[in-house]
Design a protein around this motif. Structure first.
Motif, PDB file in Angstrom:
ATOM      1  N   LEU A   1      14.666 -13.862  -5.523  1.00  0.00           N
ATOM      2  CA  LEU A   1      14.157 -13.087  -6.663  1.00  0.00           C
ATOM      3  C   LEU A   1      13.494 -11.803  -6.176  1.00  0.00           C
ATOM      4  CD1 LEU A   1      12.580 -15.990  -8.736  1.00  0.00           C
ATOM      5  CD2 LEU A   1      14.721 -14.791  -9.199  1.00  0.00           C
ATOM      6  N   LEU A   2      12.703 -11.916  -5.123  1.00  0.00           N
ATOM      7  CA  LEU A   2      12.055 -10.731  -4.580  1.00  0.00           C
ATOM      8  C   LEU A   2      13.087  -9.774  -3.999  1.00  0.00           C
ATOM      9  CD1 LEU A   2       9.437  -9.241  -3.912  1.00  0.00           C
ATOM     10  CD2 LEU A   2       9.426 -10.449  -1.725  1.00  0.00           C
ATOM     11  N   ASP A   3      14.124 -10.310  -3.372  1.00  0.00           N
ATOM     12  CA  ASP A   3      15.146  -9.456  -2.775  1.00  0.00           C
ATOM     13  C   ASP A   3      15.826  -8.587  -3.829  1.00  0.00           C
ATOM     14  OD1 ASP A   3      16.775  -8.625  -0.453  1.00  0.00           O
ATOM     15  OD2 ASP A   3      18.392  -9.537  -1.617  1.00  0.00           O
ATOM     16  N   ALA A   4      16.079  -9.144  -4.988  1.00  0.00           N
ATOM     17  CA  ALA A   4      16.712  -8.362  -6.061  1.00  0.00           C
ATOM     18  C   ALA A   4      15.812  -7.186  -6.454  1.00  0.00           C
ATOM     19  CB  ALA A   4      16.991  -9.246  -7.264  1.00  0.00           C
ATOM     20  N   ARG A   5      14.524  -7.438  -6.546  1.00  0.00           N
ATOM     21  CA  ARG A   5      13.575  -6.368  -6.900  1.00  0.00           C
ATOM     22  C   ARG A   5      13.502  -5.315  -5.791  1.00  0.00           C
ATOM     23  NH1 ARG A   5       8.642  -5.133  -9.762  1.00  0.00           N
ATOM     24  NH2 ARG A   5       8.190  -3.076  -8.947  1.00  0.00           N
ATOM     25  N   LEU A   6      13.444  -5.767  -4.542  1.00  0.00           N
ATOM     26  CA  LEU A   6      13.361  -4.824  -3.425  1.00  0.00           C
ATOM     27  C   LEU A   6      14.629  -3.985  -3.323  1.00  0.00           C
ATOM     28  CD1 LEU A   6      11.700  -7.065  -0.687  1.00  0.00           C
ATOM     29  CD2 LEU A   6      10.600  -5.372  -2.179  1.00  0.00           C
TER      30      LEU A   6
ATOM     31  N   HIS B   1       0.836  -1.201   0.000  1.00  0.00           N
ATOM     32  CA  HIS B   1       0.000   0.000   0.000  1.00  0.00           C
ATOM     33  C   HIS B   1       0.876   1.260   0.000  1.00  0.00           C
ATOM     34  CE1 HIS B   1      -3.431   2.551   0.744  1.00  0.00           C
ATOM     35  NE2 HIS B   1      -2.786   3.098   1.766  1.00  0.00           N
ATOM     36  N   LYS B   2       1.884   1.277   0.851  1.00  0.00           N
ATOM     37  CA  LYS B   2       2.748   2.449   0.957  1.00  0.00           C
ATOM     38  C   LYS B   2       3.560   2.681  -0.330  1.00  0.00           C
ATOM     39  CE  LYS B   2       6.087   4.742   3.841  1.00  0.00           C
ATOM     40  NZ  LYS B   2       6.976   4.706   4.969  1.00  0.00           N
ATOM     41  N   GLN B   3       4.044   1.589  -0.935  1.00  0.00           N
ATOM     42  CA  GLN B   3       4.870   1.690  -2.143  1.00  0.00           C
ATOM     43  C   GLN B   3       4.031   1.777  -3.423  1.00  0.00           C
ATOM     44  OE1 GLN B   3       7.897   2.205  -0.131  1.00  0.00           O
ATOM     45  NE2 GLN B   3       8.465   1.722  -2.215  1.00  0.00           N
ATOM     46  N   LYS B   4       2.711   1.635  -3.271  1.00  0.00           N
ATOM     47  CA  LYS B   4       1.786   1.668  -4.407  1.00  0.00           C
ATOM     48  C   LYS B   4       2.074   0.550  -5.420  1.00  0.00           C
ATOM     49  CE  LYS B   4       0.795   6.626  -4.040  1.00  0.00           C
ATOM     50  NZ  LYS B   4       0.480   6.517  -2.670  1.00  0.00           N
ATOM     51  N   TRP B   5       2.297  -0.642  -4.865  1.00  0.00           N
ATOM     52  CA  TRP B   5       2.471  -1.807  -5.725  1.00  0.00           C
ATOM     53  C   TRP B   5       1.126  -2.193  -6.324  1.00  0.00           C
ATOM     54  CZ3 TRP B   5       5.464  -5.456  -1.898  1.00  0.00           C
ATOM     55  CH2 TRP B   5       6.772  -5.006  -1.747  1.00  0.00           C
ATOM     56  N   SER B   6       1.163  -2.796  -7.502  1.00  0.00           N
ATOM     57  CA  SER B   6      -0.070  -3.333  -8.080  1.00  0.00           C
ATOM     58  C   SER B   6      -0.458  -4.596  -7.317  1.00  0.00           C
ATOM     59  CB  SER B   6       0.139  -3.659  -9.560  1.00  0.00           C
ATOM     60  OG  SER B   6       1.031  -4.753  -9.685  1.00  0.00           O
ATOM     61  N   VAL B   7      -1.706  -4.972  -7.453  1.00  0.00           N
ATOM     62  CA  VAL B   7      -2.173  -6.206  -6.810  1.00  0.00           C
ATOM     63  C   VAL B   7      -1.399  -7.394  -7.379  1.00  0.00           C
ATOM     64  CG1 VAL B   7      -4.152  -7.737  -6.512  1.00  0.00           C
ATOM     65  CG2 VAL B   7      -4.449  -5.260  -6.305  1.00  0.00           C
ATOM     66  N   LEU B   8      -1.122  -7.354  -8.665  1.00  0.00           N
ATOM     67  CA  LEU B   8      -0.371  -8.440  -9.296  1.00  0.00           C
ATOM     68  C   LEU B   8       1.024  -8.575  -8.694  1.00  0.00           C
ATOM     69  CD1 LEU B   8      -0.205 -10.642 -11.444  1.00  0.00           C
ATOM     70  CD2 LEU B   8       0.623  -8.899 -13.030  1.00  0.00           C
ATOM     71  N   PHE B   9       1.711  -7.454  -8.490  1.00  0.00           N
ATOM     72  CA  PHE B   9       3.047  -7.542  -7.894  1.00  0.00           C
ATOM     73  C   PHE B   9       2.974  -8.054  -6.461  1.00  0.00           C
ATOM     74  CE2 PHE B   9       6.704  -5.925  -5.545  1.00  0.00           C
ATOM     75  CZ  PHE B   9       7.701  -6.597  -6.246  1.00  0.00           C
ATOM     76  N   TRP B  10       1.965  -7.623  -5.708  1.00  0.00           N
ATOM     77  CA  TRP B  10       1.800  -8.127  -4.350  1.00  0.00           C
ATOM     78  C   TRP B  10       1.570  -9.639  -4.365  1.00  0.00           C
ATOM     79  CZ3 TRP B  10      -2.496 -10.401  -1.940  1.00  0.00           C
ATOM     80  CH2 TRP B  10      -2.313 -10.658  -0.586  1.00  0.00           C
ATOM     81  N   LEU B  11       0.737 -10.113  -5.293  1.00  0.00           N
ATOM     82  CA  LEU B  11       0.495 -11.558  -5.401  1.00  0.00           C
ATOM     83  C   LEU B  11       1.775 -12.307  -5.763  1.00  0.00           C
ATOM     84  CD1 LEU B  11      -2.975 -11.652  -7.169  1.00  0.00           C
ATOM     85  CD2 LEU B  11      -2.449 -12.404  -4.849  1.00  0.00           C
ATOM     86  N   VAL B  12       2.585 -11.735  -6.645  1.00  0.00           N
ATOM     87  CA  VAL B  12       3.870 -12.350  -6.988  1.00  0.00           C
ATOM     88  C   VAL B  12       4.753 -12.433  -5.744  1.00  0.00           C
ATOM     89  CG1 VAL B  12       6.022 -12.007  -8.283  1.00  0.00           C
ATOM     90  CG2 VAL B  12       3.811 -11.755  -9.426  1.00  0.00           C
TER      91      VAL B  12
END
Length: 98
Positions: free
Chosen positions: A84-89, A60-71
């Motif tokens: 994989l998520l760590d690289a993105r973060l 919510h704070k970062q304004k991620w899409s629902v799809l990215f949150w589900l990923v």
């Protein structure tokens, strides 16, 4: 404190707890009759619930899409998916710093 940075740390810890459960605790129980599955599993479960709650707040704070949150949620249940998520973060944190 930066919530994204905190979430990244929680993600790494939670991912390592899953790897520990799957690749250390379960083989110890199955092959050496050393049962540490309950404490490791309980720790992982609590960490995963914290991850889930914090992922909602951060998304919510970062304004991620629902799809990215589900990923992000799916990656949390895959062994080594947290990497994989760590690289993105990490990329997102670098973009915030500039």
């Amino acid at each position: 404190m930066n919530t994204l940075k905190t979430f990244r740390a929680l993600s790494l810890i939670e991912g390592l707890s899953l790897v520990t459960l799957l690749f250390i605790a379960l083989p110890l129980r199955n092959y050496f009759d050393i049962n540490i599955v309950w404490p490791v599993g309980m720790t992982h479960g609590v960490l995963w619930l914290a991850y889930l709650v914090m992922s909602l707040a951060v998304s919510h704070k970062q304004k991620w899409s629902v799809l990215f949150w589900l990923v992000a949620v799916v990656l949390s249940v895959l062994p080594f998916g947290f990497l994989l998520l760590d690289a993105r973060l990490k990329r997102e944190l670098v973009l915030q710093a500039t």
